[in-house]
Design an enzyme around this catalytic site. Structure first.
Site, short mmCIF file in Angstrom:
data_model
loop_
_atom_site.label_atom_id
_atom_site.label_comp_id
_atom_site.label_asym_id
_atom_site.label_seq_id
_atom_site.Cartn_x
_atom_site.Cartn_y
_atom_site.Cartn_z
N SER A 1 -38.25 11.06 -0.72
CA SER A 1 -37.70 12.05 -1.65
C SER A 1 -38.83 12.93 -2.16
CB SER A 1 -37.06 11.33 -2.83
OG SER A 1 -36.76 12.25 -3.86
N GLY B 1 -22.52 8.21 1.01
CA GLY B 1 -23.46 9.33 0.88
C GLY B 1 -24.05 9.81 2.19
N ILE B 2 -25.35 10.03 2.16
CA ILE B 2 -26.07 10.58 3.31
C ILE B 2 -26.00 9.60 4.50
CG2 ILE B 2 -28.38 11.26 4.11
CD1 ILE B 2 -28.98 11.85 1.05
N GLY B 3 -26.07 8.31 4.19
CA GLY B 3 -26.05 7.30 5.25
C GLY B 3 -24.74 7.32 6.03
N TYR C 1 -43.12 0.24 -17.71
CA TYR C 1 -42.16 0.60 -16.66
C TYR C 1 -41.45 1.90 -17.01
CZ TYR C 1 -37.99 0.41 -13.66
OH TYR C 1 -37.00 0.70 -12.75
N1 LIG Z 1 -28.91 12.19 -2.95
C1 LIG Z 1 -30.08 12.79 -3.13
O1 LIG Z 1 -30.15 13.86 -3.79
C2 LIG Z 1 -31.33 12.23 -2.56
C3 LIG Z 1 -32.54 12.95 -2.74
C4 LIG Z 1 -33.71 12.43 -2.21
C5 LIG Z 1 -33.69 11.23 -1.53
N2 LIG Z 1 -32.53 10.55 -1.37
C6 LIG Z 1 -32.57 9.27 -0.65
O2 LIG Z 1 -31.55 9.24 0.31
C7 LIG Z 1 -31.13 7.89 0.54
C8 LIG Z 1 -29.62 7.81 0.55
O3 LIG Z 1 -29.16 8.13 -0.75
P1 LIG Z 1 -27.70 8.71 -1.06
O4 LIG Z 1 -27.90 9.90 -1.89
O5 LIG Z 1 -26.89 8.78 0.16
O6 LIG Z 1 -27.17 7.56 -2.05
P2 LIG Z 1 -25.96 6.52 -1.94
O7 LIG Z 1 -24.71 7.19 -1.52
O8 LIG Z 1 -25.98 5.75 -3.21
O9 LIG Z 1 -26.44 5.62 -0.73
C9 LIG Z 1 -27.37 4.60 -0.89
C10 LIG Z 1 -26.88 3.42 -0.12
O10 LIG Z 1 -27.85 2.37 -0.27
C11 LIG Z 1 -27.14 1.18 -0.46
N3 LIG Z 1 -27.92 0.16 -1.14
C12 LIG Z 1 -28.38 0.16 -2.40
N4 LIG Z 1 -28.99 -1.00 -2.66
C13 LIG Z 1 -28.89 -1.75 -1.55
C14 LIG Z 1 -29.30 -3.06 -1.21
N5 LIG Z 1 -29.92 -3.86 -2.07
N6 LIG Z 1 -29.06 -3.51 0.03
C15 LIG Z 1 -28.40 -2.74 0.93
N7 LIG Z 1 -27.96 -1.50 0.66
C16 LIG Z 1 -28.20 -1.02 -0.57
C17 LIG Z 1 -25.94 1.58 -1.31
O11 LIG Z 1 -24.97 0.57 -1.24
P3 LIG Z 1 -24.02 0.24 -2.50
O12 LIG Z 1 -22.89 1.22 -2.40
O13 LIG Z 1 -23.62 -1.17 -2.26
O14 LIG Z 1 -24.82 0.45 -3.75
C18 LIG Z 1 -25.55 2.88 -0.64
O15 LIG Z 1 -24.69 2.64 0.46
C19 LIG Z 1 -31.81 7.05 -0.54
O16 LIG Z 1 -32.90 6.39 0.02
C20 LIG Z 1 -32.28 8.07 -1.54
O17 LIG Z 1 -33.44 7.65 -2.25
C21 LIG Z 1 -31.35 11.02 -1.86
#
Ligand SMILES: NC(=O)c1ccc[n+]([C@@H]2O[C@H](COP(=O)([O-])OP(=O)(O)OC[C@H]3O[C@@H](n4cnc5c(N)ncnc54)[C@H](OP(=O)(O)O)[C@@H]3O)[C@@H](O)[C@H]2O)c1
Length: 322
Positions: A174, A44-46, A196
């Site tokens: 977010s 994803g974003i990372g 929750y």
């Molecule tokens: N996408 C959006 O629309 C959006 C909007 C607002 C904010 N964000 C924020 O942006 C950030 C990146 O999100 P993304 O959209 O790029 O999602 P993503 O592709 O799911 O990326 C999240 C990453 O975090 C990793 N992760 C999850 N749990 C973990 C753990 N316990 N230890 C280490 N790594 C872990 C995941 O690894 P695994 O593959 O192993 O699960 C994945 O590589 C997040 O913080 C999210 O809250 C995203």
């Protein structure tokens, strides 16, 4: 910046907006002297953040729980950029033991640390406890990053001192931080399954990301430390983050399609805040579409930020007790 600018791509004061990509906002920046850690940098974003930081010549460490996926991500980056300096280290943010092991392994590399991007996250999970017995979204999104940052701070301070280069910490928050529990953080019921809500728990953790950056920033300023800490909302991007709410998100996207971004645009705000010279010395802020924006009233509450810091510190200490 607001909904209208997100829809139209209108550029704000920074000169960038919702239509800007991570490559565009870092154009012309040479980061060859910088080392960065990106948590959750395998997807994803990372992943896009890692790719673009490496494109700008930074040495980037992907901190990931799935090292196989992270190594595949690294190979993908190297296919297009043969000289990219990307390394992979294992990090599971749900486990304090894993966080401590990650930091030991990183310190053993004996490299500087200029930039920490606290990007990893989970969203809308059903109620679950982490390996340390903490509610999963709070544990992964906030507490794990809280501990990781604290353990890396000495290295970041030392790097900033010896190089004279400003350190930067970027917390991925977010817009969902607006939708937390009443009073923001459920301090007395953080691990309580009763009451929750998977959505509010996500909002709570994302509120915590902003409060964490705010309190870090206050501490750095008080101590005269050359490190900034800011939080960002990357926009709405379809990524694996949506795995617990895939149908809901697809329906939402139909009605709000004009607000969604692709991944190269989704990584723009993180890369802008991590690298852009416009933000030299700028700290304690919240960015959307590469421009500063006011977060919720709770996210601006310095007393709440301090309370969250002390609470997080206690949780980490109590988890460390045998
Ligand atoms: N996408 C959006 O629309 C959006 C909007 C607002 C904010 N964000 C924020 O942006 C950030 C990146 O999100 P993304 O959209 O790029 O999602 P993503 O592709 O799911 O990326 C999240 C990453 O975090 C990793 N992760 C999850 N749990 C973990 C753990 N316990 N230890 C280490 N790594 C872990 C995941 O690894 P695994 O593959 O192993 O699960 C994945 O590589 C997040 O913080 C999210 O809250 C995203």
């Amino acid at each position: 910046m607001g909904i209208l600018s997100s829809m139209t791509g209108w550029r704000g004061r920074s000169g960038f907006g919702s239509a800007s990509t991570a490559e565009e906002v870092t154009e012309g920046i040479d980061a060859r002297n910088l080392t960065a850690i990106v948590t959750g940098g395998a997807s994803g974003i990372g992943l896009e953040t890692v790719r673009v930081l490496a494109l700008r010549n930074a040495h980037v460490i992907i901190a990931a729980r799935n090292t196989e996926a992270a190594n595949a991500a690294k190979e993908l980056i190297l296919e297009d950029n043969k000289t990219a300096r990307v390394d992979v280290l294992k990090l599971d943010l749900c486990s304090m033991k894993s966080i401590r092991a990650f930091v030991d392994n990183f310190i053993a590399l004996d490299v500087p640390l200029n930039i920490l991007i606290n990007n990893a996250g989970v969203m809308f999970c059903p109620f679950q406890l982490s390996q340390d017995g903490i509610e999963l979204q709070f544990a992964t999104n906030h507490l794990g990053h809280f501990l990781l940052t604290n353990l890396l701070l000495e290295k970041m301070k030392q790097t900033a001192r010896t190089t004279g280069i400003e350190g930067r910490i970027v917390n991925l928050s977010s817009i969902a931080h607006h939708h937390s529990y009443a009073h923001g953080i459920r301090f007395k019921r953080i691990n309580d399954s009763i009451g929750y809500s998977n959505k509010k728990a996500y909002g709570q953790s994302k509120l915590a990301n902003i409060l964490h950056a705010k309190e870090l920033s206050r501490r750095f300023q008080e101590e005269g430390i050359n490190i900034t800490a800011n939080a960002v909302h990357p926009g709405l991007i379809m990524t694996p983050l949506m795995r617990h709410s895939a149908l809901l998100m697809r329906i939402l996207k139909v009605f709000t399609y004009f607000l969604w971004k692709d991944v190269p645009k989704g990584a723009a705000t993180s890369c802008y805040v991590a690298l852009h010279p416009n933000l030299k010395g700028v700290t304690g802020n919240y960015y959307v579409d590469c421009n500063e924006m006011g977060p919720s009233a709770l996210a601006k509450d310095q007393v709440l930020a301090k309370k969250l810091w002390d609470f997080s510190d206690e949780l980490v200490k109590s988890a460390a007790k045998p």
